[in-house]
Design a protein around this motif. Structure first.
Motif, PDB file in Angstrom:
ATOM      1  N   ASP A 206      44.846  39.175  39.166  1.00  0.00           N
ATOM      2  CA  ASP A 206      43.918  38.760  40.212  1.00  0.00           C
ATOM      3  C   ASP A 206      42.611  38.334  39.535  1.00  0.00           C
ATOM      4  O   ASP A 206      41.925  39.166  38.930  1.00  0.00           O
ATOM      5  CB  ASP A 206      43.674  39.947  41.152  1.00  0.00           C
ATOM      6  CG  ASP A 206      42.641  39.673  42.227  1.00  0.00           C
ATOM      7  OD1 ASP A 206      41.987  38.610  42.185  1.00  0.00           O
ATOM      8  OD2 ASP A 206      42.473  40.540  43.108  1.00  0.00           O
ATOM      9  N   PRO A 207      42.248  37.048  39.610  1.00  0.00           N
ATOM     10  CA  PRO A 207      41.046  36.587  38.887  1.00  0.00           C
ATOM     11  C   PRO A 207      39.776  37.311  39.311  1.00  0.00           C
ATOM     12  O   PRO A 207      38.891  37.568  38.474  1.00  0.00           O
ATOM     13  CB  PRO A 207      40.974  35.096  39.222  1.00  0.00           C
ATOM     14  CG  PRO A 207      42.371  34.720  39.587  1.00  0.00           C
ATOM     15  CD  PRO A 207      42.941  35.929  40.262  1.00  0.00           C
ATOM     16  N   ASP A 208      39.633  37.636  40.601  1.00  0.00           N
ATOM     17  CA  ASP A 208      38.429  38.339  41.055  1.00  0.00           C
ATOM     18  C   ASP A 208      38.338  39.728  40.437  1.00  0.00           C
ATOM     19  O   ASP A 208      37.256  40.175  40.021  1.00  0.00           O
ATOM     20  CB  ASP A 208      38.418  38.435  42.585  1.00  0.00           C
ATOM     21  CG  ASP A 208      38.242  37.077  43.252  1.00  0.00           C
ATOM     22  OD1 ASP A 208      37.666  36.177  42.598  1.00  0.00           O
ATOM     23  OD2 ASP A 208      38.678  36.916  44.404  1.00  0.00           O
ATOM     24  N   TRP A 209      39.471  40.422  40.387  1.00  0.00           N
ATOM     25  CA  TRP A 209      39.504  41.753  39.766  1.00  0.00           C
ATOM     26  C   TRP A 209      39.224  41.627  38.273  1.00  0.00           C
ATOM     27  O   TRP A 209      38.448  42.402  37.697  1.00  0.00           O
ATOM     28  CB  TRP A 209      40.870  42.384  40.022  1.00  0.00           C
ATOM     29  CG  TRP A 209      41.056  43.746  39.454  1.00  0.00           C
ATOM     30  CD1 TRP A 209      40.553  44.923  39.952  1.00  0.00           C
ATOM     31  CD2 TRP A 209      41.803  44.088  38.279  1.00  0.00           C
ATOM     32  NE1 TRP A 209      40.947  45.979  39.154  1.00  0.00           N
ATOM     33  CE2 TRP A 209      41.721  45.490  38.137  1.00  0.00           C
ATOM     34  CE3 TRP A 209      42.545  43.360  37.362  1.00  0.00           C
ATOM     35  CZ2 TRP A 209      42.343  46.165  37.081  1.00  0.00           C
ATOM     36  CZ3 TRP A 209      43.161  44.017  36.312  1.00  0.00           C
ATOM     37  CH2 TRP A 209      43.054  45.409  36.188  1.00  0.00           C
ATOM     38  N   CYS A 215      38.125  47.007  31.796  1.00  0.00           N
ATOM     39  CA  CYS A 215      39.180  46.925  30.780  1.00  0.00           C
ATOM     40  C   CYS A 215      39.480  45.501  30.323  1.00  0.00           C
ATOM     41  O   CYS A 215      40.237  45.302  29.365  1.00  0.00           O
ATOM     42  CB  CYS A 215      40.452  47.597  31.280  1.00  0.00           C
ATOM     43  SG  CYS A 215      41.184  46.844  32.749  1.00  0.00           S
ATOM     44  N   TYR A 216      38.896  44.492  30.987  1.00  0.00           N
ATOM     45  CA  TYR A 216      39.076  43.113  30.526  1.00  0.00           C
ATOM     46  C   TYR A 216      37.761  42.471  30.085  1.00  0.00           C
ATOM     47  O   TYR A 216      37.652  41.251  30.006  1.00  0.00           O
ATOM     48  CB  TYR A 216      39.774  42.269  31.586  1.00  0.00           C
ATOM     49  CG  TYR A 216      41.273  42.487  31.582  1.00  0.00           C
ATOM     50  CD1 TYR A 216      42.040  42.069  30.493  1.00  0.00           C
ATOM     51  CD2 TYR A 216      41.907  43.141  32.627  1.00  0.00           C
ATOM     52  CE1 TYR A 216      43.398  42.307  30.446  1.00  0.00           C
ATOM     53  CE2 TYR A 216      43.274  43.383  32.599  1.00  0.00           C
ATOM     54  CZ  TYR A 216      44.021  42.961  31.497  1.00  0.00           C
ATOM     55  OH  TYR A 216      45.358  43.193  31.451  1.00  0.00           O
ATOM     56  N   GLN A 217      36.778  43.305  29.732  1.00  0.00           N
ATOM     57  CA  GLN A 217      35.553  42.756  29.168  1.00  0.00           C
ATOM     58  C   GLN A 217      35.844  41.961  27.896  1.00  0.00           C
ATOM     59  O   GLN A 217      35.258  40.899  27.654  1.00  0.00           O
ATOM     60  CB  GLN A 217      34.567  43.884  28.871  1.00  0.00           C
ATOM     61  CG  GLN A 217      33.228  43.402  28.306  1.00  0.00           C
ATOM     62  CD  GLN A 217      32.239  44.541  28.140  1.00  0.00           C
ATOM     63  OE1 GLN A 217      32.286  45.528  28.854  1.00  0.00           O
ATOM     64  NE2 GLN A 217      31.343  44.408  27.181  1.00  0.00           N
ATOM     65  N   THR A 381      32.791  44.093  23.360  1.00  0.00           N
ATOM     66  CA  THR A 381      34.101  43.811  23.959  1.00  0.00           C
ATOM     67  C   THR A 381      34.661  45.003  24.729  1.00  0.00           C
ATOM     68  O   THR A 381      35.707  44.880  25.370  1.00  0.00           O
ATOM     69  CB  THR A 381      35.097  43.379  22.874  1.00  0.00           C
ATOM     70  OG1 THR A 381      35.022  44.281  21.758  1.00  0.00           O
ATOM     71  CG2 THR A 381      34.768  41.978  22.390  1.00  0.00           C
ATOM     72  N   GLY A 382      33.978  46.147  24.690  1.00  0.00           N
ATOM     73  CA  GLY A 382      34.353  47.266  25.545  1.00  0.00           C
ATOM     74  C   GLY A 382      35.153  48.339  24.832  1.00  0.00           C
ATOM     75  O   GLY A 382      36.023  48.048  24.018  1.00  0.00           O
ATOM     76  N   LEU A 384      37.095  50.488  26.548  1.00  0.00           N
ATOM     77  CA  LEU A 384      38.364  50.532  27.258  1.00  0.00           C
ATOM     78  C   LEU A 384      38.935  49.127  27.324  1.00  0.00           C
ATOM     79  O   LEU A 384      38.299  48.220  27.881  1.00  0.00           O
ATOM     80  CB  LEU A 384      38.160  51.087  28.671  1.00  0.00           C
ATOM     81  CG  LEU A 384      39.408  51.106  29.562  1.00  0.00           C
ATOM     82  CD1 LEU A 384      40.446  52.086  29.005  1.00  0.00           C
ATOM     83  CD2 LEU A 384      39.040  51.458  31.002  1.00  0.00           C
ATOM     84  N   GLN A 385      40.128  48.946  26.773  1.00  0.00           N
ATOM     85  CA  GLN A 385      40.764  47.631  26.796  1.00  0.00           C
ATOM     86  C   GLN A 385      42.213  47.770  27.240  1.00  0.00           C
ATOM     87  O   GLN A 385      42.979  48.551  26.662  1.00  0.00           O
ATOM     88  CB  GLN A 385      40.692  46.967  25.415  1.00  0.00           C
ATOM     89  CG  GLN A 385      39.279  46.720  24.935  1.00  0.00           C
ATOM     90  CD  GLN A 385      39.216  45.849  23.696  1.00  0.00           C
ATOM     91  OE1 GLN A 385      40.202  45.230  23.295  1.00  0.00           O
ATOM     92  NE2 GLN A 385      38.036  45.776  23.083  1.00  0.00           N
ATOM     93  N   ALA A 386      42.589  47.022  28.273  1.00  0.00           N
ATOM     94  CA  ALA A 386      43.979  47.005  28.719  1.00  0.00           C
ATOM     95  C   ALA A 386      44.844  46.406  27.619  1.00  0.00           C
ATOM     96  O   ALA A 386      44.471  45.414  26.983  1.00  0.00           O
ATOM     97  CB  ALA A 386      44.119  46.188  29.999  1.00  0.00           C
ATOM     98  N   THR A 387      45.993  47.001  27.393  1.00  0.00           N
ATOM     99  CA  THR A 387      46.870  46.508  26.328  1.00  0.00           C
ATOM    100  C   THR A 387      47.667  45.274  26.739  1.00  0.00           C
ATOM    101  O   THR A 387      48.394  44.721  25.917  1.00  0.00           O
ATOM    102  CB  THR A 387      47.858  47.612  25.902  1.00  0.00           C
ATOM    103  OG1 THR A 387      48.580  48.064  27.056  1.00  0.00           O
ATOM    104  CG2 THR A 387      47.143  48.770  25.248  1.00  0.00           C
ATOM    105  N   ILE A 388      47.536  44.842  27.976  1.00  0.00           N
ATOM    106  CA  ILE A 388      48.281  43.677  28.466  1.00  0.00           C
ATOM    107  C   ILE A 388      47.385  42.442  28.429  1.00  0.00           C
ATOM    108  O   ILE A 388      46.416  42.352  29.187  1.00  0.00           O
ATOM    109  CB  ILE A 388      48.782  43.922  29.904  1.00  0.00           C
ATOM    110  CG1 ILE A 388      49.688  45.155  29.950  1.00  0.00           C
ATOM    111  CG2 ILE A 388      49.507  42.697  30.436  1.00  0.00           C
ATOM    112  CD1 ILE A 388      50.955  45.049  29.116  1.00  0.00           C
ATOM    113  N   PRO A 389      47.657  41.479  27.549  1.00  0.00           N
ATOM    114  CA  PRO A 389      46.858  40.259  27.518  1.00  0.00           C
ATOM    115  C   PRO A 389      47.111  39.415  28.765  1.00  0.00           C
ATOM    116  O   PRO A 389      48.207  39.449  29.325  1.00  0.00           O
ATOM    117  CB  PRO A 389      47.355  39.520  26.265  1.00  0.00           C
ATOM    118  CG  PRO A 389      48.249  40.488  25.554  1.00  0.00           C
ATOM    119  CD  PRO A 389      48.736  41.451  26.569  1.00  0.00           C
ATOM    120  N   CYS A 390      46.119  38.666  29.197  1.00  0.00           N
ATOM    121  CA  CYS A 390      46.308  37.835  30.394  1.00  0.00           C
ATOM    122  C   CYS A 390      45.602  36.489  30.295  1.00  0.00           C
ATOM    123  O   CYS A 390      45.459  35.795  31.297  1.00  0.00           O
ATOM    124  CB  CYS A 390      45.864  38.579  31.649  1.00  0.00           C
ATOM    125  SG  CYS A 390      44.106  38.983  31.672  1.00  0.00           S
TER     126      CYS A 390
END
Length: 548
Positions: A206-209, A215-217, A381-382, A384-390
């Motif tokens: 979701d682009p807004d999220w 986690c996507y900083q 870059t934060g 906390l980073q989600a491990t799933i690239p998008c």
């Protein structure tokens, strides 16, 4: 909107907008159209008894990755009994910590396939090595060292889907002719890519999220730097359950992608093949799976069919039984490396003497190369980073590179941007049989990565110049900028319409088929698993209609 209608809408949108893409990067902090299975389907139950010596099966599938899973499902739906042979474990039983898979930052025996020390793709930090000793075990990630390259492969029921970053990308239509020149593009984009996307459960962030979540900083910083240098930043599809990811971020679900899980498996949100194609295949009642079994020989049987010799392994890699079975048809789906090495062996040793001279040729690394950039203090870059690239940076047409903006989930602020690039690297290697060692060998040379580095530099040299930043030189060794030692995307070795006919039938031996990434000659321009899945859907439909 229902899961089914959402999946259909997403897969159509991918084709319509031609999302370019990144890769299924195995990250590194260290790195159906017919009844699609719902997102939260339970993993396939592989607890059925392993195959017995003397058994006869109509269809034997070697491997449980993307191609093999498609073949098993469609054969079963056509009424054919299928047995799948998988070298790795089933990965359906929690360990002492209550989790099936271990964390990326805390690898234990579950992490690597029969190694006594980890071999992380990104194995240095601040110039210090970070690999560690582990017990020898049939773990989930194989870091196979093959001369000039390390090939990362998933080991277990579900194959590479267990360990990749899940970036599920359909190549741009204008690039497809260079990927699979003998395949009808209209059929692929109108029928088989949508079918594959539906079966895999592909979705978009979701682009807004994305624009607001912590986690996507790291990805937003990557987007800013790309756009400031006039490179397009594109969102790419994935097979993660994005609703689950939102719950992780909100603190209402057990953290998975937000707890560093990916390189050695993901315990919750990722839709691996265990939850999609394999679950649907098992639900037919016509598919059985034998984990910790390895095919060593396939030979023609008098009167038709094939005799297959299989070794059963224990969790330290020892052979504890040798079994001989017969199969009417055999589908090679052990991955590009596994399929290629086995076929090269079978040809050279005379087990399958009629295989042609294209066996083992056309192998490539999908142009994989990694690098990091050191950002200024005003571009954190934060932690906390989600491990799933998008998302990724597209310079394919002008520079021959697409760069995934990848996470660096160390749990601390690094002020670093990390990337995995796919490039147009033209170099191709070949497998050959070494009779003295009794092994298939690959002639890849590390120097062959230079075109990939040059193509990746068309992006990052420009960004560094614009931002006044430099490359990180501490992530792959001491004073080493480029991760040019590996691939996550092995392709080729039994190329379509060369080693096989145009639908994967091996020349010279009726009833033998290749149905995995070995068919694709070295490069897909994007992450390969959607193309492997779609090609398998195309080929198995033809095989069922004409051969059965």
């Amino acid at each position: 909107m229902s899961d089914k209608s959402l999946t259909s809408k997403v897969s159509q949108g991918i084709s319509r907008r031609s999302f370019i893409a990144g890769t299924s990067s195995i990250l590194g902090a260290m790195a159906l159209a017919v009844n699609p299975t719902p997102v939260q389907a339970k993993p396939a139950n592989t607890s059925s008894a392993p195959i017995d010596t003397g058994a006869h099966v109509p269809a034997l599938v070697i491997g449980t990755g993307y191609g093999g899973s498609v073949a098993a499902l469609r054969l079963a739906q056509a009424g054919v009994d299928v047995h799948m042979i998988e070298m790795g474990m089933a990965w359906d039983t929690p360990g002492p910590d209550g989790k099936i898979f271990c964390n990326t930052l805390s690898p234990d025996q579950r992490s690597y396939w029969l190694r006594t020390r980890t071999k992380a793709p990104l194995n240095y930090f601040l110039g210090f090595p970070i690999d560690r000793d582990i017990p020898k075990y049939t773990g989930i990630l194989d870091a196979e060292e093959m001369g000039g390259i390390i090939v990362y492969q998933g080991r277990g029921v579900g194959g590479g889907s267990l360990v990749n970053g899940g970036m599920a990308v359909t190549p741009k239509r204008e690039n497809f002719g260079a990927v699979l020149p003998s395949v009808n593009a209209d059929e692929m984009y109108n029928v088989y890519y949508p079918r594959a996307n539906a079966g895999l459960g592909v979705g978009l962030v979701d682009p807004d999220w994305f624009n607001t979540v912590d986690c996507y900083q790291f990805a937003r910083v990557g987007r800013k730097h790309a756009q400031r240098s006039n490179f397009p930043f594109v969102f790419v599809p994935d097979v993660y359950d994005w609703d689950y990811m939102k719950q992780e971020a909100a603190g209402t679900a057990t953290k998975s992608a937000l707890d560093g899980e990916i390189l050695y498996g993901n315990n919750h949100g990722k839709k691996s093949l265990q939850k999609t194609y394999l679950a649907a295949a098992k639900a037919t009642g016509k598919v059985s799976i034998s984990p910790l079994h390895k095919v060593t020989t396939v030979t023609p049987t008098t009167g038709g069919g094939y005799t297959v010799v299989i070794e059963q392994l224990n969790t330290t890699g020892d052979t504890i039984a040798t079994k001989t079975v017969t199969a009417d048809r055999v589908f090679f789906a052990a991955g590009s490396v596994g399929t290629s090495k086995l076929l090269v062996k079978l040809k050279a040793t005379g087990a399958l003497p009629n295989l042609n001279n294209e066996i083992g040729k056309g192998w490539g690394d999908n142009g994989n190369v990694m690098c990091g950039r050191a950002n200024h203090l005003w571009d954190p870059t934060g932690k906390l980073q989600a491990t799933i690239p998008c998302g990724g940076i597209d310079n394919w047409a002008a520079g021959g590179a697409f760069a995934e903006v990848a996470p660096l989930p160390t749990g601390i602020e690094t002020y670093a941007s990390f990337y995995l690039s796919i490039t147009k690297n033209p170099n191709r290697a070949e497998f050959s049989w070494n009779a003295a060692t009794g092994k298939a060998e690959l002639n890849w040379q590390t120097a062959w990565k230079q075109p990939a580095i040059d193509m990746a530099k068309t992006i990052f040299d420009k960004i560094n110049s614009k931002e006044g930043t430099i490359y990180r030189s501490d992530l792959f060794g001491t004073n080493k900028i480029w991760g040019d030692h590996l691939t996550y995307h092995p392709l080729g070795g039994a190329v379509l319409n060369k080693a096989t006919d145009n639908y994967g039938r091996l020349h010279g031996h009726p009833g033998l088929y290749v149905i995995d990434g070995a068919l694709i000659p070295g490069n897909t321009s994007v992450n390969p698993f959607v193309t492997i899945t779609a090609l398998a859907e195309r080929n198995i439909e033809k095989i069922i209609a004409t051969d059965l």
